[in-house]
Design a protein around this motif. Sequence first.
Motif, short mmCIF file in Angstrom:
data_model
loop_
_atom_site.label_atom_id
_atom_site.label_comp_id
_atom_site.label_asym_id
_atom_site.label_seq_id
_atom_site.Cartn_x
_atom_site.Cartn_y
_atom_site.Cartn_z
N ARG A 131 39.14 37.41 37.17
CA ARG A 131 37.96 37.80 37.95
C ARG A 131 37.97 37.12 39.32
NH1 ARG A 131 36.55 42.25 37.08
NH2 ARG A 131 38.73 42.25 36.51
N TYR A 132 38.45 35.88 39.37
CA TYR A 132 38.53 35.16 40.64
C TYR A 132 39.48 35.87 41.60
CZ TYR A 132 39.94 31.53 43.96
OH TYR A 132 40.25 30.84 45.11
N VAL A 133 40.64 36.26 41.10
CA VAL A 133 41.62 36.94 41.95
C VAL A 133 41.09 38.30 42.38
CG1 VAL A 133 43.93 37.95 42.00
CG2 VAL A 133 43.58 35.73 40.93
N PHE A 220 35.05 26.26 38.30
CA PHE A 220 35.67 26.47 39.62
C PHE A 220 35.67 27.95 39.99
CE2 PHE A 220 39.53 27.69 41.92
CZ PHE A 220 39.39 26.94 43.09
N CYS A 221 36.15 28.79 39.07
CA CYS A 221 36.29 30.22 39.37
C CYS A 221 34.94 30.87 39.60
CB CYS A 221 37.03 30.93 38.24
SG CYS A 221 38.77 30.45 38.08
N TYR A 222 33.97 30.60 38.73
CA TYR A 222 32.70 31.29 38.84
C TYR A 222 31.83 30.78 39.98
CZ TYR A 222 33.60 34.10 34.77
OH TYR A 222 34.15 35.02 33.91
N MET A 223 32.04 29.55 40.41
CA MET A 223 31.34 29.08 41.60
C MET A 223 31.75 29.92 42.81
SD MET A 223 31.29 24.91 41.30
CE MET A 223 30.89 24.78 43.04
N PHE A 224 33.04 30.15 42.99
CA PHE A 224 33.53 30.95 44.11
C PHE A 224 33.19 32.42 43.94
CE2 PHE A 224 36.10 27.16 44.77
CZ PHE A 224 36.09 27.05 46.16
N ILE A 225 33.16 32.91 42.70
CA ILE A 225 32.80 34.31 42.46
C ILE A 225 31.35 34.56 42.85
CG2 ILE A 225 32.36 36.00 40.63
CD1 ILE A 225 34.89 34.99 39.24
N ILE A 244 31.21 39.51 31.65
CA ILE A 244 32.13 38.39 31.53
C ILE A 244 31.38 37.06 31.66
CG2 ILE A 244 34.23 37.34 32.43
CD1 ILE A 244 34.54 40.12 31.15
N ILE A 245 30.46 36.98 32.61
CA ILE A 245 29.66 35.76 32.76
C ILE A 245 28.85 35.50 31.50
CG2 ILE A 245 27.75 34.71 34.03
CD1 ILE A 245 28.76 36.00 36.54
N ALA A 246 28.25 36.56 30.96
CA ALA A 246 27.45 36.41 29.75
C ALA A 246 28.31 35.94 28.58
CB ALA A 246 26.77 37.74 29.40
#
Length: 363
Positions: A131-133, A220-225, A244-246
């Motif tokens: 998801r980050y990419v 790390f990934c979800y902060m930037f997302i 995905i977050i849920a």
Amino acid sequence: SNINDDYFGSTDMDYSEDGWAFPCSLWEVRKFSSLFVPIAYALICIFGLLGNILVVITFAFYKKAKSMTDVYLLNMAIADILFVLTLPFWAVNHARGTWYFSNVLCKLIKGIYAVNFNCGMLLLTCISLDRYVAIVQATKSFRLRSKTLAHSKVICLVVWVASIIISSSTFIFSQKYNIQGVDVCEPKYHNVLEPVKWKLLMLVLQLLFGFFIPLMFMIFCYMFIVKTLVQAQNSKRHKAIRVIIAVVLVFLVCQTPHNMVLLVTAATMGSMGRSCSSEKLIAYTKNVTEVLAFLHCCLNPVLYAFIGQKFRNYFLKIMKDLWCVRRKPQSAGFSCSRMYSEGAVSKQTSETVDNENASSFTM
């Protein structure tokens, strides 16, 4: 130390408090677990099988996995199915108060749980990176993710192999043995030098690779997302990661208490100041948090069904097709054929309009 680290392996254990030694009975804990745990495991097994089999059927017959996130979710469903199939054994173990099965099954079932736990965390880490990419590195994602999708089977194989390696100590040390007339299925380190240090090392590795390191990647990934979504204000992308977050949040809510119990166990291991009341509290907490940790395997499909629009559509298709199969051929007639025809057309249309950067369960 004469402290027995198995919570349910014996009826009485000797503890030292204020210089006085006395027996600590865990009979109340065993009575509680013999009633609460089998019922909880039975419900988790039923709903976990139904939900995750539905996910596998959807991917196998209705929607091809077109993104890496789809591939990861499919593998997670398979891991959860393998896991819930072990719960009936643990339900019998708690109901009878003894491990009734063989030593081979003890190693296998303990190992399957450990592999599932680590595999689930690693797959959630992979989903977060994917998801980050796809969202933060959107300009580079088409080229990069097309390459990773081509090697998706290799990536998932690496995840499974890594999970087995991390869980190898569980296969090695878990065994059936007798404590004060009761057969238990627990890790046994008595045949190695300094068993307390070995058990502490295994707990630390489990906490490190099965929880804290994946958690750091997710944060790390979800902060930037989230930062990227706030700036872009793109509702379609927001829907694409909502499930995905849920899934990640639910998994963490289910697994954090269990890992905190493991952390407390590691911190107090070998301590001579452990009181009987504190050991009972840990035993009760261990029962409840393990059930909560196991619950995650049947919550993911619920999240897909209630949040993912596409999954709801596929779910309705499955229900209609099952109803069609159950009907008599003469009564089904043209309507069944038309249903399959419409389903095939709908599938082709859906797959045509699917966005490569979005999971099939997130729109």
